[in-house]
Design a protein around this motif. Structure first.
Motif: not given
Length: 202
Positions: A38, A40, A44, A47, A50, A140
């Motif tokens: 993923w 940076e 994400w 949250q 996962r 994740e």
């Protein structure tokens, strides 16, 4: 030209047309060079989850109607939400002919799907999503688990092998399926994606 000749020509044209339609419907699109981890610089997706399930889509692709319906079926079975990223051309932030299409309205009406408008195609480019209907499953910490479509041909609804692959990735995000530069022999589950080109270049 006699009647028999005309009938023969007509039959040949019809047969050629059907062959082209079948070939078009079963020819997969380009998957793209998806990052294995993923990025940076991109937050994400969720949250509370996962494993994240994404679909990239062209807002005017008729083939993607079936893909959205199949995506909802997958999220219903997995009990999660998925994110649908609709590519938007540059300088069209205020044009409803791109941001309020029937396909986007369909996605908003379906349960478990969160809709995002990707103005200028920044996220689409970052994940190198080339074909509408492309789905990605990321974990994740472990990276890319699945890449591909959710239909067996263009615009075709119905359970395909991709459903079980996605559900397996979502259920076992820490399995050795993940792709990582430090993991020898690691692999990713893939499935063909059928849809229109997302960002056609002139």
């Amino acid at each position: 030209m006699g009647l028999k000749s005309l009938v023969g020509v007509w039959a040949l044209v019809v047969a050629s047309g059907m062959t082209w339609i079948n070939r078009y419907g079963t020819t997969p699109g380009v998957t793209g060079d998806t990052p294995v981890m993923w990025p940076e610089e991109i937050p994400w997706v969720d949250q509370e989850q996962r494993a994240g399930l994404l679909m990239f889509a062209h807002p005017r692709c008729p083939c993607t109607r079936a893909s959205l319906n199949e995506l909802q079926r997958i999220t219903d079975r997995a009990g999660i939400q998925a994110d649908v990223i609709f590519w938007q051309p540059k300088n069209t932030q205020d044009e409803t002919d791109w941001s309020d299409t029937s396909l986007i309205r369909q996605a908003k009406s379906l349960s478990n799907l969160r809709v995002h408008l990707d103005h200028g195609g920044r996220m689409t480019d970052r994940f190198d999503a080339r074909t509408s209907g492309l789905c990605l499953v990321f974990e994740e910490y472990h990276g890319l688990l699945f890449r591909g479509g959710v239909t067996s041909s263009r615009g075709h609804e119905g359970v395909s092998d991709s459903h079980s692959l996605i559900l397996k990735a979502l259920a076992n995000p820490s399995s050795p399926l993940f792709v990582g530069s430090e993991s020898e022999g690691s692999r990713i589950d893939e499935f063909p994606v059928f849809g229109c080109e997302i960002d056609p270049k002139p």
